[in-house]
Write an enzyme that holds these catalytic residues in place. Structure first.
Site, PDB file in Angstrom:
ATOM      1  N   ASN A   9       0.879  -1.171   0.000  1.00 38.65           N
ATOM      2  CA  ASN A   9       0.000   0.000   0.000  1.00 38.65           C
ATOM      3  C   ASN A   9       0.913   1.217   0.000  1.00 38.65           C
ATOM      4  OD1 ASN A   9      -1.767   2.071   0.474  1.00 38.65           O
ATOM      5  ND2 ASN A   9      -2.330   1.429   2.550  1.00 38.65           N
ATOM      6  N   LYS A  11       0.186   4.275  -0.247  1.00 41.35           N
ATOM      7  CA  LYS A  11      -0.380   5.490   0.369  1.00 41.35           C
ATOM      8  C   LYS A  11      -0.090   6.696  -0.547  1.00 41.35           C
ATOM      9  CE  LYS A  11       0.031   3.138   4.740  1.00 41.35           C
ATOM     10  NZ  LYS A  11       0.152   3.215   6.209  1.00 41.35           N
ATOM     11  N   HIS A  97      -9.247   1.454   5.207  1.00 39.74           N
ATOM     12  CA  HIS A  97      -7.951   1.633   5.866  1.00 39.74           C
ATOM     13  C   HIS A  97      -8.118   2.574   7.066  1.00 39.74           C
ATOM     14  CE1 HIS A  97      -3.791   2.638   6.649  1.00 39.74           C
ATOM     15  NE2 HIS A  97      -3.490   1.531   5.995  1.00 39.74           N
ATOM     16  N   GLU A  99      -6.384   4.926   8.080  1.00 41.13           N
ATOM     17  CA  GLU A  99      -6.142   6.344   7.769  1.00 41.13           C
ATOM     18  C   GLU A  99      -7.396   6.978   7.166  1.00 41.13           C
ATOM     19  OE1 GLU A  99      -2.542   5.587   5.598  1.00 41.13           O
ATOM     20  OE2 GLU A  99      -1.589   5.013   7.476  1.00 41.13           O
ATOM     21  N   GLU A 169      -5.076  -4.739  10.642  1.00 43.18           N
ATOM     22  CA  GLU A 169      -3.999  -3.759  10.829  1.00 43.18           C
ATOM     23  C   GLU A 169      -4.203  -3.052  12.173  1.00 43.18           C
ATOM     24  OE1 GLU A 169      -2.201  -2.573   6.790  1.00 43.18           O
ATOM     25  OE2 GLU A 169      -3.826  -1.193   7.190  1.00 43.18           O
ATOM     26  N   GLY A 175       3.061   2.276  10.679  1.00 47.95           N
ATOM     27  CA  GLY A 175       4.035   3.352  10.501  1.00 47.95           C
ATOM     28  C   GLY A 175       4.786   3.725  11.770  1.00 47.95           C
ATOM     29  N   SER A 215       3.882  -2.175  10.201  1.00 50.69           N
ATOM     30  CA  SER A 215       5.342  -2.287  10.332  1.00 50.69           C
ATOM     31  C   SER A 215       5.861  -3.672   9.951  1.00 50.69           C
ATOM     32  CB  SER A 215       5.798  -1.899  11.746  1.00 50.69           C
ATOM     33  OG  SER A 215       5.426  -0.554  12.018  1.00 50.69           O
ATOM     34  N   GLY A 237       5.409   1.217   4.458  1.00 55.93           N
ATOM     35  CA  GLY A 237       6.777   1.716   4.265  1.00 55.93           C
ATOM     36  C   GLY A 237       7.718   0.762   3.551  1.00 55.93           C
TER      37      GLY A 237
HETATM   38  P1  13P Z   1       3.419   0.332   7.535  1.00 54.28           P
HETATM   39  O1  13P Z   1       3.870  -0.977   6.939  1.00 54.28           O
HETATM   40  O2  13P Z   1       4.173   1.510   7.019  1.00 54.28           O
HETATM   41  O3  13P Z   1       3.341   0.257   9.019  1.00 54.28           O
HETATM   42  O4  13P Z   1       1.901   0.549   7.018  1.00 54.28           O
HETATM   43  C1  13P Z   1       1.004  -0.471   7.144  1.00 54.28           C
HETATM   44  C2  13P Z   1      -0.243  -0.098   6.426  1.00 54.28           C
HETATM   45  O5  13P Z   1      -0.949   0.801   6.834  1.00 54.28           O
HETATM   46  C3  13P Z   1      -0.555  -0.828   5.192  1.00 54.28           C
HETATM   47  O6  13P Z   1      -1.848  -0.538   4.753  1.00 54.28           O
END
Ligand code: 13P
Length: 255
Positions: A9, A11, A97, A99, A169, A175, A215, A237
Site C-alpha cells: 500500500n 499510500k 484503511h 487512515e 492492521e 508506521g 510495520s 513503508g
Molecule cells: P506500515 O507498513 O508503514 O506500518 O503501514 C502499514 C499499512 O498501513 C498498510 O496498509
C-alpha cells in the site's frame, strides 16, 4: 491451500517517475518468484493505476487502488467509482484503511457500501480492520474487531465471494515501527477465522485470506506469515523500495 499475499500500500508516496521506475525495476526480478506460492500486489495512487496496470500486463504483479467511492455514478466531485476502476481492469481495491477511517471519518457502514460496489463490479476488495492503542490497552480488541466485522460484512454472503481479503492492521502498529508479535497477531487472526467459520461455514472461512499489516518488513515477515492464520501482509513503508519489497516476496514464496 491459500497462497501468501504480499500487498504493497503505497499510500500518498511516489511521483510518476518513481512509481514507473519501481515497476520497471521489479518486473524482471519477479520472474524468479514462483507464482504458485505468492500473490503480488501494489496499490499506487489513483492517478497511476492505469499506467501501472499497462506496465505490469502479462506479469504476476497485480495493480489496484487504495479506495473507491460508495456511489455508482454522478455528481460526486473528486470521487473514483468501482465502475471506472473495473473499466481499466484494476485487480483489487483497499477499503476501510484506518487512515481513511480516522482522517475521513469512514464508518463500517460506508465501508460496506464500498464493498458492495466492488463486488458488483467484480473487483477484489481488501477490507481493513484493526483496533487503536487505547482500545488494546482497554482490553476491548476482540469487541472492536467483531463490531467491525459485523458492520462491514452483515448481509454480505462471503460464501459467494471467497476472493474477499480481510486485512488486520492494528492502528498502533502502522508506521510506528511497533509490530504486533506473531502470537498477538495470530490471536486476532484466529478469532477472525472463527467468526468467518461461524457465519459462513468452514469451507468459506478456510478460503478467505486474512492479511496482517503494521510495520511488516523483511526481518519479521517470516515469523508473522508462518502463523497458521496469517496469509500475507499489507505493507506500507517497506513496500516503497524494490529491494525491501522483493526481499519480502522472496521470503514469502519460500514459506
Ligand atoms: P506500515 O507498513 O508503514 O506500518 O503501514 C502499514 C499499512 O498501513 C498498510 O496498509
Amino acid at each position: 491451500m491459500r497462497k501468501i499475499i504480499v500487498a504493497g500500500n503505497w499510500k500518498m508516496n511516489h511521483n510518476y517517475d518513481q512509481a514507473k521506475g519501481f515497476v520497471e525495476d521489479l518486473l524482471p526480478q519477479l520472474k524468479e518468484v514462483k507464482s504458485d506460492r505468492v500473490e503480488i500486489m501494489i496499490a499506487p495512487t489513483f492517478v497511476f493505476v492505469q499506467n501501472l496496470i499497462e506496465l505490469a500486463e502479462g506479469s504476476q504483479l497485480q495493480i489496484g487502488a487504495q479506495d473507491v467511492s460508495s456511489h455508482e455514478i454522478g455528481a460526486f466531485t473528486g470521487e473514483v467509482s468501482a465502475q471506472m476502476l473495473a473499466s481499466i481492469n484494476a485487480n483489487f481495491v483497499i477499503i476501510g484503511h484506518s487512515e481513511r477511517r480516522e482522517y475521513h471519518h469512514e464508518s463500517d457502514r460506508l465501508i460496506k457500501e464500498k464493498l458492495i460496489k466492488l463486488l458488483d463490479h467484480k473487483i477484489r476488495p481488501i477490507v481493513c480492520i484493526g483496533e487503536t492503542l487505547d482500545q488494546r490497552e482497554d482490553a476491548i480488541t476482540q469487541d472492536v474487531i467483531l463490531t467491525q466485522l459485523k458492520g462491514c460484512f452483515a448481509g454480505i454472503d462471503l460464501a459467494d465471494n471467497p476472493q474477499v481479503v480481510i486485512a488486520y492492521e492494528p492502528v498502533w502498529a502502522i508506521g510506528t515501527g511497533k509490530t504486533a508479535t506473531p502470537e498477538m497477531a495470530e490471536e486476532v487472526h484466529a478469532m477472525i477465522r472463527d467468526w468467518l467459520t461461524s457465519e459462513y461455514g468452514s469451507e468459506t472461512a478456510e478460503a478467505i485470506h486474512i492479511l496482517y499489516g503494521g510495520s511488516m518488513k523483511a526481518d519479521n515477515i517470516e515469523a508473522l506469515v508462518s502463523q497458521p492464520n496469517i496469509d500475507g501482509g499489507l505493507i506500507g513503508g517497506a513496500s516503497l523500495k524494490v529491494v525491501s519489497y522483493l526481499e519480502m516476496i522472496k521470503i514469502a514464496s519460500k514459506i
